[in-house]
Design a protein around this motif. Structure first.
Motif, PDB file in Angstrom:
ATOM      1  N   GLN A 162      91.316 -55.407 -31.860  1.00  0.00           N
ATOM      2  CA  GLN A 162      91.691 -54.263 -31.017  1.00  0.00           C
ATOM      3  C   GLN A 162      91.141 -54.436 -29.608  1.00  0.00           C
ATOM      4  OE1 GLN A 162      89.580 -51.587 -29.805  1.00  0.00           O
ATOM      5  NE2 GLN A 162      91.274 -50.346 -29.003  1.00  0.00           N
ATOM      6  N   ARG A 163      89.899 -54.900 -29.516  1.00  0.00           N
ATOM      7  CA  ARG A 163      89.275 -55.092 -28.205  1.00  0.00           C
ATOM      8  C   ARG A 163      90.036 -56.165 -27.422  1.00  0.00           C
ATOM      9  NH1 ARG A 163      83.810 -56.144 -29.828  1.00  0.00           N
ATOM     10  NH2 ARG A 163      83.321 -53.988 -30.294  1.00  0.00           N
ATOM     11  N   GLU A 164      90.437 -57.218 -28.128  1.00  0.00           N
ATOM     12  CA  GLU A 164      91.153 -58.309 -27.460  1.00  0.00           C
ATOM     13  C   GLU A 164      92.528 -57.894 -26.973  1.00  0.00           C
ATOM     14  OE1 GLU A 164      89.056 -61.743 -30.150  1.00  0.00           O
ATOM     15  OE2 GLU A 164      91.246 -61.669 -30.117  1.00  0.00           O
ATOM     16  N   VAL A 165      93.304 -57.219 -27.834  1.00  0.00           N
ATOM     17  CA  VAL A 165      94.689 -56.893 -27.441  1.00  0.00           C
ATOM     18  C   VAL A 165      94.737 -55.659 -26.546  1.00  0.00           C
ATOM     19  CG1 VAL A 165      95.722 -57.984 -29.466  1.00  0.00           C
ATOM     20  CG2 VAL A 165      95.197 -55.542 -29.524  1.00  0.00           C
ATOM     21  N   GLY A 166      93.687 -54.828 -26.600  1.00  0.00           N
ATOM     22  CA  GLY A 166      93.605 -53.683 -25.695  1.00  0.00           C
ATOM     23  C   GLY A 166      94.563 -52.548 -26.002  1.00  0.00           C
ATOM     24  N   ILE A 167      95.186 -52.594 -27.182  1.00  0.00           N
ATOM     25  CA  ILE A 167      96.122 -51.534 -27.575  1.00  0.00           C
ATOM     26  C   ILE A 167      95.329 -50.345 -28.127  1.00  0.00           C
ATOM     27  CG2 ILE A 167      97.910 -50.965 -29.287  1.00  0.00           C
ATOM     28  CD1 ILE A 167      98.915 -53.829 -29.052  1.00  0.00           C
ATOM     29  N   THR A 168      95.811 -49.140 -27.896  1.00  0.00           N
ATOM     30  CA  THR A 168      95.192 -47.937 -28.460  1.00  0.00           C
ATOM     31  C   THR A 168      95.421 -47.934 -29.974  1.00  0.00           C
ATOM     32  OG1 THR A 168      95.775 -46.781 -26.432  1.00  0.00           O
ATOM     33  CG2 THR A 168      95.146 -45.412 -28.332  1.00  0.00           C
ATOM     34  N   PHE A 169      94.350 -47.835 -30.743  1.00  0.00           N
ATOM     35  CA  PHE A 169      94.460 -47.770 -32.202  1.00  0.00           C
ATOM     36  C   PHE A 169      94.126 -46.349 -32.656  1.00  0.00           C
ATOM     37  CE2 PHE A 169      93.861 -52.239 -34.271  1.00  0.00           C
ATOM     38  CZ  PHE A 169      94.732 -52.819 -33.377  1.00  0.00           C
ATOM     39  N   VAL A 170      94.974 -45.784 -33.499  1.00  0.00           N
ATOM     40  CA  VAL A 170      94.647 -44.523 -34.165  1.00  0.00           C
ATOM     41  C   VAL A 170      94.574 -44.827 -35.648  1.00  0.00           C
ATOM     42  CG1 VAL A 170      95.279 -42.131 -34.601  1.00  0.00           C
ATOM     43  CG2 VAL A 170      95.822 -43.188 -32.387  1.00  0.00           C
ATOM     44  N   PHE A 171      93.384 -44.667 -36.200  1.00  0.00           N
ATOM     45  CA  PHE A 171      93.061 -45.193 -37.517  1.00  0.00           C
ATOM     46  C   PHE A 171      92.727 -44.030 -38.453  1.00  0.00           C
ATOM     47  CE2 PHE A 171      90.237 -47.149 -40.589  1.00  0.00           C
ATOM     48  CZ  PHE A 171      90.727 -48.434 -40.734  1.00  0.00           C
ATOM     49  N   VAL A 172      93.420 -43.977 -39.583  1.00  0.00           N
ATOM     50  CA  VAL A 172      93.150 -42.916 -40.558  1.00  0.00           C
ATOM     51  C   VAL A 172      92.310 -43.470 -41.697  1.00  0.00           C
ATOM     52  CG1 VAL A 172      94.229 -41.582 -42.415  1.00  0.00           C
ATOM     53  CG2 VAL A 172      95.142 -41.448 -40.102  1.00  0.00           C
ATOM     54  N   THR A 173      91.243 -42.772 -42.032  1.00  0.00           N
ATOM     55  CA  THR A 173      90.419 -43.183 -43.169  1.00  0.00           C
ATOM     56  C   THR A 173      89.690 -41.982 -43.771  1.00  0.00           C
ATOM     57  OG1 THR A 173      88.661 -44.676 -43.904  1.00  0.00           O
ATOM     58  CG2 THR A 173      88.425 -43.772 -41.695  1.00  0.00           C
ATOM     59  N   HIS A 174      89.356 -42.107 -45.078  1.00  0.00           N
ATOM     60  CA  HIS A 174      88.496 -41.074 -45.679  1.00  0.00           C
ATOM     61  C   HIS A 174      87.090 -41.631 -45.847  1.00  0.00           C
ATOM     62  CE1 HIS A 174      89.923 -43.429 -49.126  1.00  0.00           C
ATOM     63  NE2 HIS A 174      88.711 -43.207 -49.587  1.00  0.00           N
ATOM     64  N   ASP A 175      86.890 -42.882 -45.345  1.00  0.00           N
ATOM     65  CA  ASP A 175      85.634 -43.582 -45.553  1.00  0.00           C
ATOM     66  C   ASP A 175      84.767 -43.472 -44.299  1.00  0.00           C
ATOM     67  OD1 ASP A 175      83.635 -45.525 -45.657  1.00  0.00           O
ATOM     68  OD2 ASP A 175      84.869 -46.931 -46.782  1.00  0.00           O
ATOM     69  N   GLN A 176      83.704 -42.693 -44.384  1.00  0.00           N
ATOM     70  CA  GLN A 176      82.900 -42.412 -43.189  1.00  0.00           C
ATOM     71  C   GLN A 176      82.235 -43.665 -42.639  1.00  0.00           C
ATOM     72  OE1 GLN A 176      79.228 -42.022 -43.451  1.00  0.00           O
ATOM     73  NE2 GLN A 176      79.037 -42.239 -45.662  1.00  0.00           N
ATOM     74  N   GLU A 177      81.828 -44.557 -43.529  1.00  0.00           N
ATOM     75  CA  GLU A 177      81.171 -45.779 -43.069  1.00  0.00           C
ATOM     76  C   GLU A 177      82.149 -46.628 -42.248  1.00  0.00           C
ATOM     77  OE1 GLU A 177      78.903 -47.960 -46.145  1.00  0.00           O
ATOM     78  OE2 GLU A 177      79.666 -49.737 -45.104  1.00  0.00           O
ATOM     79  N   GLU A 178      83.388 -46.672 -42.733  1.00  0.00           N
ATOM     80  CA  GLU A 178      84.433 -47.416 -42.035  1.00  0.00           C
ATOM     81  C   GLU A 178      84.671 -46.833 -40.639  1.00  0.00           C
ATOM     82  OE1 GLU A 178      87.516 -49.279 -44.304  1.00  0.00           O
ATOM     83  OE2 GLU A 178      88.950 -47.904 -43.398  1.00  0.00           O
ATOM     84  N   ALA A 179      84.758 -45.523 -40.567  1.00  0.00           N
ATOM     85  CA  ALA A 179      84.985 -44.865 -39.272  1.00  0.00           C
ATOM     86  C   ALA A 179      83.811 -45.120 -38.322  1.00  0.00           C
ATOM     87  CB  ALA A 179      85.199 -43.367 -39.476  1.00  0.00           C
ATOM     88  N   LEU A 180      82.595 -45.029 -38.844  1.00  0.00           N
ATOM     89  CA  LEU A 180      81.416 -45.242 -37.999  1.00  0.00           C
ATOM     90  C   LEU A 180      81.373 -46.684 -37.480  1.00  0.00           C
ATOM     91  CD1 LEU A 180      78.605 -43.379 -40.010  1.00  0.00           C
ATOM     92  CD2 LEU A 180      79.738 -42.594 -37.939  1.00  0.00           C
ATOM     93  N   THR A 181      81.780 -47.627 -38.320  1.00  0.00           N
ATOM     94  CA  THR A 181      81.713 -49.046 -37.963  1.00  0.00           C
ATOM     95  C   THR A 181      82.640 -49.397 -36.803  1.00  0.00           C
ATOM     96  OG1 THR A 181      81.230 -49.603 -40.254  1.00  0.00           O
ATOM     97  CG2 THR A 181      82.030 -51.395 -38.876  1.00  0.00           C
TER      98      THR A 181
END
Ligand code: ADP
Length: 340
Positions: free
Chosen positions: A182-201
């Protein structure tokens, strides 16, 4: 960050009696890794589907890059979606799968090939174009699905639990990789998750959803260190909820509920400037890197104390009497009301 990639204003979606999304206002910045985190049924996927154009809102508007797209059909929106069940065409090669969307758009063959190769390189799959999906691992298939979306060069990529089908180890690797891509391509990512660790990471910012609304929108550090209410404190990491009137210093003026993280509580003799309470150890849970000690305090509540398992860790056993201490600053006051 230069501008606003997505703006949702007063967005609602009702199914019968269910308000899946309930009057949402939200802005996502250009180039942001934005996560929507919440329990199952809290409305995350519905928001994603509304942004993609797969659903029409009951009320409110959706803007992409400043243009109102509320009435624009899905295929005319400059967004792509990556789903958990990535549904690659098994009879096509990896290259064929990645090129497929461009073929439909009648992009010339040479251009298609070059862009597919570029997209495969972006997801670290150079040299895989000739393989069939059946010859790939789960993680590689997920990357092909990502390349298939990136090849369209969307300004926004929507990801609906894309790592949900992977085992934990691979999932953790892919989290770091996805963030890097994501950092390399610079595109806006909207990410859905129920996993808090994943979101924090992975996230720059996280919106915590509950019952179709946002409980708190903050950076990972902000959510963890300064949860706004009991819902967020309990959903993001583990926490101890205490009565501020009893546990906060009188001088703080805090009378409502407070949250304190297990790693901010300590066992043993209190240091200067800390507060303390005595109790009896009810449980000792060894977790490898840390030990969680559950202490029933004499004044009532039970708290969990987390200590790293370093050589100097305090060794205690069930039934031992201990002193639990904390710095007054580590008690985070919460708002009284959590939405039901
Ligand atoms: P999440 O993605 O957070 O799990 P969803 O957005 O899928 O939540 O669902 C939010 C609420 O809307 C849930 O109560 C769900 O049952 C309801 N819902 C979602 N899609 C539909 C639909 N097509 N028809 C009826 N109810 C739906």
């Amino acid at each position: 960050m230069t501008g606003t990639a997505i703006r949702l204003s007063g967005l609602s979606k009702t199914y019968g009696d269910t308000a899946a999304v309930d009057g949402l206002d939200l802005e996502v910045a250009d180039g942001e890794f934005f996560s929507m985190l919440g329990p199952s049924g809290s409305g995350k996927t519905t928001v994603l589907r509304l942004i993609a154009g797969f659903e029409r809102p009951t009320a409110g508007t959706i803007e992409l890059a400043g243009a109102d797209v509320t009435a624009v059909p899905a295929h005319r929106r400059d967004v792509n979606t990556v789903f958990q069940d990535y549904a690659l065409f098994p009879h096509l090669t990896v290259g064929g799968n990645v090129e497929y969307g461009l073929k439909v758009k009648r992009v010339p063959a040479a251009t298609r090939r070059a862009r597919a190769e570029e997209a495969l390189a972006q997801v670290r799959l150079e040299g895989f174009a000739g393989r069939k999906p059946g010859q790939l691992s789960g993680g590689q298939r997920q990357r092909v699905a990502l390349a298939r979306a990136l090849v369209n060069r969307p300004t926004v990529l929507l990801l609906d639990e894309p790592l949900g089908a992977l085992d934990l180890k691979l999932r953790r690797e892919m989290q770091l990789e996805l963030k890097e891509i994501q950092r390399e391509v610079g595109i806006t990512f909207v990410f859905v998750t129920h996993d808090q660790e994943e979101a924090l990471t992975m996230s720059d910012r996280i919106a915590v959803f509950n019952a179709g609304r946002i409980e708190q929108l903050a950076t990972p550090v902000g959510l963890y260190e300064q949860p706004a209410n009991a819902f967020v404190a309990g959903f993001v990491g583990t926490t101890n909820l205490l009565d501020g009137a009893e546990f906060a210093p009188a001088s703080s003026g805090i009378t409502g509920p407070v949250a304190v993280r297990p790693e901010r509580l300590h066992l043993g003799t209190p240091a200067g400037g800390t507060q303390s309470a005595d109790g009896v150890i009810a449980e000792v849970v060894y977790l490898g890197a840390a030990t969680h000690t559950v202490v029933a305090l004499d004044v009532g509540p039970t708290v969990t104390v987390s200590q790293p398992n370093s050589a100097s860790a305090h060794l205690a056993a069930r039934g031992d009497r201990v002193t639990v201490s904390w710095r007054p600053d580590d008690l985070v006051p919460l708002t009284h009301h959590t939405r039901s």
